[in-house]
Design a protein around this motif. Structure first.
Motif, mmCIF file in Angstrom:
data_model
loop_
_atom_site.group_PDB
_atom_site.id
_atom_site.type_symbol
_atom_site.label_atom_id
_atom_site.label_comp_id
_atom_site.label_asym_id
_atom_site.label_seq_id
_atom_site.Cartn_x
_atom_site.Cartn_y
_atom_site.Cartn_z
ATOM 1 N N ARG A 71 8.714 4.538 -3.174
ATOM 2 C CA ARG A 71 9.418 3.521 -4.152
ATOM 3 C C ARG A 71 8.664 2.526 -4.706
ATOM 4 O O ARG A 71 9.090 1.255 -4.996
ATOM 5 N N GLY A 72 7.377 2.721 -4.794
ATOM 6 C CA GLY A 72 6.412 1.665 -5.486
ATOM 7 C C GLY A 72 6.225 0.451 -4.658
ATOM 8 O O GLY A 72 6.091 0.583 -3.507
ATOM 9 N N ALA A 73 6.465 -0.528 -5.398
ATOM 10 C CA ALA A 73 6.208 -1.907 -4.770
ATOM 11 C C ALA A 73 7.462 -2.214 -3.869
ATOM 12 O O ALA A 73 7.135 -3.302 -2.836
ATOM 13 N N GLU A 74 8.459 -1.376 -3.607
ATOM 14 C CA GLU A 74 9.505 -1.799 -2.751
ATOM 15 C C GLU A 74 9.351 -1.132 -1.408
ATOM 16 O O GLU A 74 9.789 -1.570 -0.404
ATOM 17 N N GLY A 75 8.191 -0.211 -1.544
ATOM 18 C CA GLY A 75 7.854 0.302 -0.278
ATOM 19 C C GLY A 75 8.707 1.665 0.070
ATOM 20 O O GLY A 75 9.632 2.041 -0.573
ATOM 21 N N PRO A 76 8.201 2.428 0.979
ATOM 22 C CA PRO A 76 8.571 3.769 1.276
ATOM 23 C C PRO A 76 10.088 3.661 2.056
ATOM 24 O O PRO A 76 10.094 2.693 3.014
ATOM 25 N N LEU A 111 4.963 5.912 10.845
ATOM 26 C CA LEU A 111 3.967 6.610 10.031
ATOM 27 C C LEU A 111 4.179 6.232 8.644
ATOM 28 O O LEU A 111 3.290 6.223 7.799
ATOM 29 N N LEU A 112 5.329 5.571 8.314
ATOM 30 C CA LEU A 112 5.459 4.907 6.860
ATOM 31 C C LEU A 112 4.459 3.820 6.658
ATOM 32 O O LEU A 112 3.987 3.696 5.506
ATOM 33 N N ALA A 113 4.286 2.997 7.742
ATOM 34 C CA ALA A 113 3.206 2.023 7.715
ATOM 35 C C ALA A 113 1.848 2.466 7.531
ATOM 36 O O ALA A 113 1.177 1.828 6.651
ATOM 37 N N HIS A 114 1.584 3.366 8.189
ATOM 38 C CA HIS A 114 0.082 3.983 8.230
ATOM 39 C C HIS A 114 -0.127 4.670 6.789
ATOM 40 O O HIS A 114 -1.231 4.388 6.293
ATOM 41 N N ALA A 115 0.744 5.271 6.268
ATOM 42 C CA ALA A 115 0.939 5.911 4.797
ATOM 43 C C ALA A 115 0.633 4.777 3.740
ATOM 44 O O ALA A 115 -0.072 4.883 2.878
ATOM 45 N N SER A 116 1.470 3.848 3.953
ATOM 46 C CA SER A 116 1.502 2.804 2.836
ATOM 47 C C SER A 116 0.316 2.070 2.984
ATOM 48 O O SER A 116 -0.238 1.770 1.964
ATOM 49 N N ARG A 117 -0.396 1.847 3.938
ATOM 50 C CA ARG A 117 -1.668 1.016 4.000
ATOM 51 C C ARG A 117 -2.814 1.827 3.345
ATOM 52 O O ARG A 117 -3.662 1.412 2.745
ATOM 53 N N ALA A 118 -2.771 3.105 3.558
ATOM 54 C CA ALA A 118 -3.575 4.166 2.895
ATOM 55 C C ALA A 118 -3.506 4.124 1.356
ATOM 56 O O ALA A 118 -4.575 3.883 0.594
ATOM 57 N N VAL A 152 -0.880 -6.041 -2.514
ATOM 58 C CA VAL A 152 -2.423 -5.691 -2.916
ATOM 59 C C VAL A 152 -2.722 -5.916 -4.485
ATOM 60 O O VAL A 152 -1.612 -5.932 -5.378
ATOM 61 N N GLU A 153 -3.904 -6.343 -5.044
ATOM 62 C CA GLU A 153 -4.260 -6.294 -6.382
ATOM 63 C C GLU A 153 -4.362 -4.928 -6.680
ATOM 64 O O GLU A 153 -5.359 -4.204 -6.337
ATOM 65 N N VAL A 154 -3.561 -4.544 -7.738
ATOM 66 C CA VAL A 154 -3.741 -3.114 -8.203
ATOM 67 C C VAL A 154 -4.700 -2.967 -9.217
ATOM 68 O O VAL A 154 -4.687 -3.572 -10.344
ATOM 69 N N ALA A 155 -5.429 -1.899 -9.017
ATOM 70 C CA ALA A 155 -6.498 -1.474 -10.177
ATOM 71 C C ALA A 155 -5.861 -0.459 -10.903
ATOM 72 O O ALA A 155 -5.813 -0.553 -12.134
ATOM 73 N N ASP A 156 -5.306 0.618 -10.384
ATOM 74 C CA ASP A 156 -4.602 1.549 -10.933
ATOM 75 C C ASP A 156 -3.897 2.420 -9.908
ATOM 76 O O ASP A 156 -3.967 1.974 -8.749
ATOM 77 N N THR A 157 -2.661 3.006 -10.466
ATOM 78 C CA THR A 157 -1.977 3.679 -9.339
ATOM 79 C C THR A 157 -2.213 5.186 -9.200
ATOM 80 O O THR A 157 -1.520 6.068 -8.570
ATOM 81 N N VAL A 158 -3.375 5.388 -9.936
ATOM 82 C CA VAL A 158 -3.977 6.963 -9.829
ATOM 83 C C VAL A 158 -4.228 7.571 -8.425
ATOM 84 O O VAL A 158 -5.053 6.744 -7.793
ATOM 85 N N GLY A 159 -3.242 8.396 -7.757
ATOM 86 C CA GLY A 159 -3.791 9.008 -6.747
ATOM 87 C C GLY A 159 -3.037 8.355 -5.346
ATOM 88 O O GLY A 159 -3.259 8.597 -4.370
ATOM 89 N N ALA A 160 -2.114 7.175 -5.751
ATOM 90 C CA ALA A 160 -1.514 6.431 -4.666
ATOM 91 C C ALA A 160 -0.568 7.276 -3.795
ATOM 92 O O ALA A 160 -0.722 7.444 -2.734
ATOM 93 N N GLY A 161 0.220 7.998 -4.539
ATOM 94 C CA GLY A 161 1.168 9.029 -3.881
ATOM 95 C C GLY A 161 0.280 10.017 -3.116
ATOM 96 O O GLY A 161 0.851 10.548 -1.874
ATOM 97 N N ASP A 162 -0.761 10.325 -3.341
ATOM 98 C CA ASP A 162 -1.413 11.649 -2.639
ATOM 99 C C ASP A 162 -1.986 11.173 -1.263
ATOM 100 O O ASP A 162 -2.118 11.625 -0.387
ATOM 101 N N SER A 163 -2.535 9.722 -1.376
ATOM 102 C CA SER A 163 -2.982 9.063 -0.497
ATOM 103 C C SER A 163 -2.324 8.852 0.528
ATOM 104 O O SER A 163 -2.295 9.086 1.958
ATOM 105 N N PHE A 164 -0.869 8.448 0.192
ATOM 106 C CA PHE A 164 0.136 8.189 1.269
ATOM 107 C C PHE A 164 0.472 9.753 1.771
ATOM 108 O O PHE A 164 0.663 9.782 2.900
ATOM 109 N N MET A 165 0.533 10.581 0.994
ATOM 110 C CA MET A 165 0.978 11.918 1.526
ATOM 111 C C MET A 165 -0.091 12.332 2.523
ATOM 112 O O MET A 165 0.316 13.000 3.763
ATOM 113 N N ALA A 166 -1.295 12.295 2.321
ATOM 114 C CA ALA A 166 -2.557 12.521 3.170
ATOM 115 C C ALA A 166 -2.251 11.527 4.567
ATOM 116 O O ALA A 166 -2.542 12.354 5.513
#
Length: 333
Positions: free
Chosen positions: A215-220, A281-288, A236-250
Motif C-alpha cells: 500500500r505504498g507509504a501506508e505499508g504492507p 516477513l512484511l518487515a523484511h520485505a518492506s526494508r528491502a 526513506v527519501e524516494v529517488a523513484d519507485t521503479v522496482g520497489a514492488g519487485d524488491s518487496f516480492m523477492a
C-alpha cells in the motif's frame, strides 16, 4: 533451486533530466532480487539477439542468475517509463511474449525447483501466458508457487479477462502479493483488503497460504489462515519507485526460503505461519523495498545491505523500548 518465469525487458526511463536505459521487467527484477539475497535462482524468459538482449543477459549474469533459455530472433521487449516530479513511474510497452517449445522442456528445466515465481505481463499476454500456466501446473505438485499480478492496464485493458487470468494463478499459488492499485483495478468498488481475503479462499486446500497487499507509504498488509498483520513502511527519501514492488516480492520469498518453508512438502507449515511470523516477513520485505526506492531504477539490495538496514532498525527499536522502560520507572509525584 528457485525459478522465476516471466518477461525480461529494457526500461527506457524518461526524466526531466534526460533519458536512460535499464534492464527490467517485474519477474526479471524478482530473479535479480533473489540472487542478490544469496539464493540460487534461474530465470526463464525471452530476449532477442540484439543489443538490448545482450544487456538483459549481462544484467542477469552480473547477479549470478542462471539463464537456461537462449535468445531468440524477435526484438527484445521495451518498456518506456515516464518519471514524474514525485518519482512515480508511468509505463508504455513494446512487447513480444512467447516461449515456444517450453512445455516439452519443463521436466528438465524445472527439475529440483523448490519455489517457482511468476506474474505480471507473462501471466496475462498471449500466447506466452498459456505456457506460463502450464509451467505452474507442472511445478505445483513439488514446488511452492508465488504470484504477483502487477497489472498493466495499458497492455491488458480488458479487466474481466485480467481478473479471470489472475484468479487462475491465485488458485494455484501458495504466496500471492498484489498492490492496492492492482486490486482496485481488478475489483472496482470493492475494499482491497476484502478482495485479498477472498483470494485467500480461492483454490481451497490447494490455494494460497498467504496473500499480501502493498500500500505504498501506508505499508504492507497480509493475511494467512492464522490471522492478519501489517507493518508501517520505513521512512526513506524516494529517488523513484521503479522496482520497489519487485524488491518487496523477492525479499518476501527470500524470507520464506530462509525459514525452510519452500517446497510442496512444507505447505502445511506455511499455512500455519502465525500472524507474528507474517509481520516479520512484511518487515523484511518492506526494508528491502525501502532500499530500492532510495536509489534510482530497479536496483534491489544485496543480503549484506539488507542485513545492515535490519540491524539499524533493530538497534533503533531496542533504543525505543529502553527509553519507554526508563520513562515507566520514573516515579510520579
Amino acid at each position: 533451486m528457485l525459478t522465476v518465469i516471466g518477461e525480461g525487458l529494457v526500461d527506457v526511463v524518461q526524466r526531466s533530466s534526460g533519458i536512460e536505459a535499464h534492464v527490467g521487467g517485474s519477474p526479471l527484477n524478482v530473479a535479480v532480487g533473489l540472487a542478490r539475497l544469496g539464493h540460487p535462482v534461474q530465470f526463464i524468459g525471452r530476449y532477442g539477439r540484439d543489443a538490448y538482449g545482450d544487456s538483459v543477459a549481462a544484467h542477469l549474469r552480473a547477479s549470478s542468475v542462471m539463464l537456461p533459455q537462449a535468445p531468440d530472433g524477435l526484438p527484445t521487449s521495451v518498456a518506456t517509463a515516464l518519471i514524474d516530479d514525485d518519482g512515480a513511474a508511468t509505463y508504455t510497452f513494446d512487447l513480444a511474449w512467447e516461449l515456444p517449445g517450453l512445455t516439452e522442456r519443463l521436466p528438465f528445466m524445472l527439475q529440483g525447483t523448490t519455489l517457482l515465481h511468476t506474474g505480471s505481463i507473462a501471466t496475462m499476454l498471449a500466447p506466452g501466458a498459456a505456457e506460463v500456466l502450464a509451467a505452474v501446473e507442472h511445478s505445483h505438485p513439488a514446488a511452492t508457487i508465488s504470484f504477483d499480478p502487477n497489472c498493466r492496464p495499458s497492455i491488458i485493458s480488458d479487466v474481466d479477462y485480467a481478473r479471470r487470468q489472475a484468479e487462475k494463478f491465485v488458485s494455484l499459488s501458495d504466496i500471492v502479493k498484489a498492490s492496492d492499485e492492482d486490486l482496485a483495478w481488478l475489483y472496482p468498488g470493492v475494499d482491497v483488503l476484502d478482495s485479498a481475503r477472498r483470494w485467500l479462499s480461492l483454490g481451497g486446500s490447494e490455494g494460497p497460504a498467504m496473500v499480501v497487499v502493498t500500500r505504498g507509504a501506508e505499508g504492507p498488509w497480509g493475511i494467512t489462515a492464522a490471522g492478519e498483520a501489517e507493518f508501517t513502511a520505513p521512512e526513506v527519501e524516494v529517488a523513484d519507485t521503479v522496482g520497489a514492488g519487485d524488491s518487496f516480492m523477492a525479499a518476501l520469498l527470500s524470507g520464506v526460503v530462509d525459514r525452510g518453508l519452500d517446497g510442496a512438502q512444507n505447505r502445511k507449515d506455511l499455512r500455519a505461519l502465525p500472524a507474528e511470523g507474517l509481520r516479520a516477513l512484511l518487515a523484511h520485505a518492506s526494508r528491502a523495498a525501502g532500499v530500492t526506492v532510495s536509489r534510482a531504477g530497479a536496483n534491489p539490495p544485496t543480503r549484506a545491505e539488507l542485513n545492515r538496514v535490519e540491524e539499524e532498525a533493530r538497534i533503533e527499536e531496542q533504543a525505543r523500548i529502553d527509553e519507554e522502560a526508563e520513562e515507566a520507572e520514573v516515579p510520579t509525584i
